[in-house]
Design an enzyme around this catalytic site. Structure first.
Site, PDB file in Angstrom:
ATOM      1  N   SER A  49       0.894  -1.043   0.029  1.00  0.00           N
ATOM      2  CA  SER A  49      -0.059   0.139   0.321  1.00  0.00           C
ATOM      3  C   SER A  49       0.952   1.104  -0.088  1.00  0.00           C
ATOM      4  CB  SER A  49      -0.893  -0.050   1.336  1.00  0.00           C
ATOM      5  OG  SER A  49      -0.152  -0.041   2.403  1.00  0.00           O
TER       6      SER A  49
ATOM      7  N   GLU B 141       1.273   5.601   0.792  1.00  0.00           N
ATOM      8  CA  GLU B 141       0.925   6.823   1.394  1.00  0.00           C
ATOM      9  C   GLU B 141       1.269   8.151   0.469  1.00  0.00           C
ATOM     10  OE1 GLU B 141       1.037   8.080   5.706  1.00  0.00           O
ATOM     11  OE2 GLU B 141       2.724   9.461   4.832  1.00  0.00           O
TER      12      GLU B 141
ATOM     13  N   ASP C  60      -0.736  16.121  15.015  1.00  0.00           N
ATOM     14  CA  ASP C  60       0.244  17.036  15.867  1.00  0.00           C
ATOM     15  C   ASP C  60      -0.016  18.522  15.624  1.00  0.00           C
ATOM     16  OD1 ASP C  60       2.121  14.950  16.614  1.00  0.00           O
ATOM     17  OD2 ASP C  60       2.889  14.708  14.605  1.00  0.00           O
TER      18      ASP C  60
ATOM     19  N   PHE D  26      14.171  14.207  10.316  1.00  0.00           N
ATOM     20  CA  PHE D  26      12.934  13.725  11.010  1.00  0.00           C
ATOM     21  C   PHE D  26      13.077  12.645  11.970  1.00  0.00           C
ATOM     22  CE2 PHE D  26       9.082  11.394  10.968  1.00  0.00           C
ATOM     23  CZ  PHE D  26       7.986  12.215  11.057  1.00  0.00           C
TER      24      PHE D  26
ATOM     25  N   HIS E 192       3.897  -1.051   3.981  1.00  0.00           N
ATOM     26  CA  HIS E 192       3.001   0.525   3.580  1.00  0.00           C
ATOM     27  C   HIS E 192       4.202   1.379   3.340  1.00  0.00           C
ATOM     28  CE1 HIS E 192      -0.097   3.350   3.758  1.00  0.00           C
ATOM     29  NE2 HIS E 192       0.504   4.124   4.371  1.00  0.00           N
TER      30      HIS E 192
END
Length: 295
Positions: A28, A30, A122, A225, A275
């Site tokens: 999958s 994103e 967030d 990150f 994913h």
């Protein structure tokens, strides 16, 4: 020793290994809603090419208080219109109240969408504390309809969690309240994921735990990150990017190699769903998946 490092051959990459996937894996993807000037005929051709890999779904991220919420809805709708791919919207709680969340959920339900990824989200202002959490959203969605709900999981512990135990119990509450599966934050240490999966099983979490894989397009961006998100970056991985003199093309080949090795090692451990966090790098992700398809 880290499983990925142990099985990562720096001289002979995995592209030549023809025996990795004797069984089907489920992918999958994103995406985030692209800006208007990037949605054109070429863009949709690239999106449609992803259907060659039979993805289970494409998820679309959800902006907080910046206009992206409507963009998410529109992009989800466009994916359904222009492709035969299953589009799955993210929903977050920050900057929202239950009334607005219910309206959004009903809009998706009216589109025929019943798979939602339920997240806390967030605040842009780090000092603010949420009034609603992902658990509240799971409960709300289940009261509206029998949504198929995915939630987030953190193999290396959410940076705001009181403890690893607290974080794990919070995941269990989300599953017990109606979530059907969890998608993890990305990671680079496979053993951390496997330990986390064992801990989930140990406290009675029987839902599928899907590893989130982030193919590294820009290491410096990813590393920043990781520093703020409690994601462990092995020294050998940092050395590959920070102490090497490869050009960008060579580094992206290394990135594909790393992602494929991760999927390979997880597959050996009984993981069949993955994913991919694409960061909307369509050509890069297509090349990676094309290699996966051939091996």
């Amino acid at each position: 020793m880290n499983l990925l490092k142990k099985n990562f051959n720096f001289k002979k990459n995995v592209f030549n290994n023809k025996n990795i996937f004797n069984k089907k894996i489920n992918l999958s993807f994103e995406f985030f809603p692209p800006s208007k000037n990037k949605i054109n005929k070429s863009f949709w051709i690239k999106i449609k090419k992803l259907s060659l890999f039979n993805p289970k779904f494409i998820s679309v991220t959800y902006g907080e208080n910046n206009g992206n919420r409507l963009k998410t809805y529109n992009f989800v709708n466009q994916i359904r219109y222009y492709t035969n791919l299953d589009s799955v919207p993210h929903m977050t709680c920050v900057y929202e109240n239950k009334t607005e969340l219910k309206k959004t959920a009903l809009k998706y339900l009216n589109l025929g969408i019943k798979h939602i990824i339920a997240l806390r989200g967030d605040y842009l202002e780090k000092s603010k504390k949420p009034n609603l959490y992902a658990l509240d959203l799971v409960v709300l969605l289940k009261k509206i309809a029998n949504f198929d709900i995915s939630v987030a999981a953190y193999p290396e512990v959410h940076p705001e969690a009181k403890s690893a135990k607290f974080d794990l119990l919070n995941l269990k509450k989300k599953i017990d309240s109606g979530a059907s599966q969890a998608i993890t934050q990305f990671f680079f240490d496979i053993e951390n994921f496997l330990r986390f999966r064992d801990k989930c099983s140990g406290i009675g979490i029987n839902a599928k735990i899907i590893p989130g894989i982030l193919p590294i397009y820009n290491f410096n961006q990813v590393y920043k990150f990781c520093l703020v998100s409690n994601i462990y970056v092995p020294e050998w991985l940092k050395s590959l990017y920070l102490k090497s003199n490869q050009n960008n093309k060579e580094k992206r080949l290394i990135s594909m190699n790393i992602s494929i090795n991760m999927i390979n090692e997880l597959y050996k451990e009984g993981v069949y769903d993955f994913h991919l966090y694409t960061l909307n790098k369509l050509n890069f992700i297509f090349s990676l998946c094309n290699i996966l398809k051939k091996i």
